[in-house]
Motif scaffolding. Structure first.
Motif, mmCIF file in Angstrom:
data_model
loop_
_atom_site.group_PDB
_atom_site.id
_atom_site.type_symbol
_atom_site.label_atom_id
_atom_site.label_comp_id
_atom_site.label_asym_id
_atom_site.label_seq_id
_atom_site.Cartn_x
_atom_site.Cartn_y
_atom_site.Cartn_z
ATOM 1 N N ASN A 157 40.367 33.781 41.484
ATOM 2 C CA ASN A 157 40.697 35.183 41.536
ATOM 3 C C ASN A 157 42.577 35.044 42.502
ATOM 4 O OD1 ASN A 157 39.241 36.817 41.193
ATOM 5 N ND2 ASN A 157 37.163 36.228 42.973
ATOM 6 N N GLU A 196 41.884 41.169 35.181
ATOM 7 C CA GLU A 196 40.545 41.332 35.184
ATOM 8 C C GLU A 196 40.192 41.275 34.140
ATOM 9 O OE1 GLU A 196 42.451 43.802 35.897
ATOM 10 O OE2 GLU A 196 42.970 44.319 37.900
ATOM 11 N N GLN A 231 37.194 37.382 34.283
ATOM 12 C CA GLN A 231 36.067 38.025 33.681
ATOM 13 C C GLN A 231 35.777 37.125 32.743
ATOM 14 O OE1 GLN A 231 35.649 41.544 31.437
ATOM 15 N NE2 GLN A 231 32.852 41.187 31.650
#
Length: 215
Positions: free
Chosen positions: A104, A192, A196
């Motif tokens: 992240n 994103e 993912q």
């Protein structure tokens, strides 16, 4: 009150603070110049103008364009390392949480945005011709791979410990690849998507930790 010493010079602490301020101005201005002008067209003059300082000040602190740009690259790497190390520390002792925190952090807008990516790729494209850039990159990349390897060793079973270094290299290469895709194809690859798909990769390699139902 006179804040100068009997010799007429400013106190040592104030001189250091002023010098640190000027260096900070020049390093920040160097990044803005690279974003606006590209690496090749960034000069001591463009950086000094961007910083609102004279070119002589830039020469005084960094001697040459190469000296300034080398310092700028080391500076952005240090900021990047400080960021992911802070995320790692905040994650606590659980290795799964630590690896998720690193993934992240890698795609956080603080370190992964359009302007910053343009700076990274400007420098990386010149590594072949400027050994100092390659040395700095290798040093900081080595630190990150080492950190990922330590986490992977804690995630792997005992009989798979020798694979930890290999996986750490894969993860580092994968996230670098997503940085490139985000920079070259921003319409089809975003933060994103990168997170993912990185987690999907981890789910295939470490299903006991990163399969969808475990996240």
């Amino acid at each position: 009150m006179n804040d100068q010493t009997p010799t007429g010079k400013k106190p040592r602490k104030e001189r250091k603070e002023n010098a640190d301020k000027r260096r900070r101005q020049l390093l920040d201005a160097a990044l803005r110049s690279i974003i606006q002008n590209g690496l090749a067209k960034t000069t001591l003059a463009t950086v000094a103008t961007e910083a609102g300082l004279s070119q002589g000040v830039a020469v005084f602190y960094y001697k040459s364009k190469n000296g300034l740009l080398t310092a700028a690259l080391e500076d952005i790497y240090q900021k990047y390392e400080d960021f992911w190390r802070a995320a790692l520390e905040k994650a606590g002792d659980d290795p799964k949480t630590q690896l998720l925190a690193l993934v992240n952090a890698d795609f956080d807008e603080t370190v992964c945005n359009r302007e910053t990516l343009s700076v990274w790729f400007s420098f990386w494209g010149e590594q072949k011709f400027t050994p100092q850039y390659a040395d700095i990159t290798q040093h900081f990349d080595h630190n990150r791979v080492d950190a990922i390897e330590l986490i992977c060793k804690r995630l792997f079973a005992v009989n798979r410990q020798d694979q930890a270094r290999e996986l750490a290299g894969w993860i580092d290469t994968l996230t670098d690849g997503y940085w490139q895709r985000m920079y070259l194809f921003p319409d089809t690859c975003n933060r994103e998507t990168a997170i993912q798909e990185t987690l999907s990769f981890l789910g295939h390699i470490l299903p006991e930790h990163f399969a969808p139902e475990t996240l």
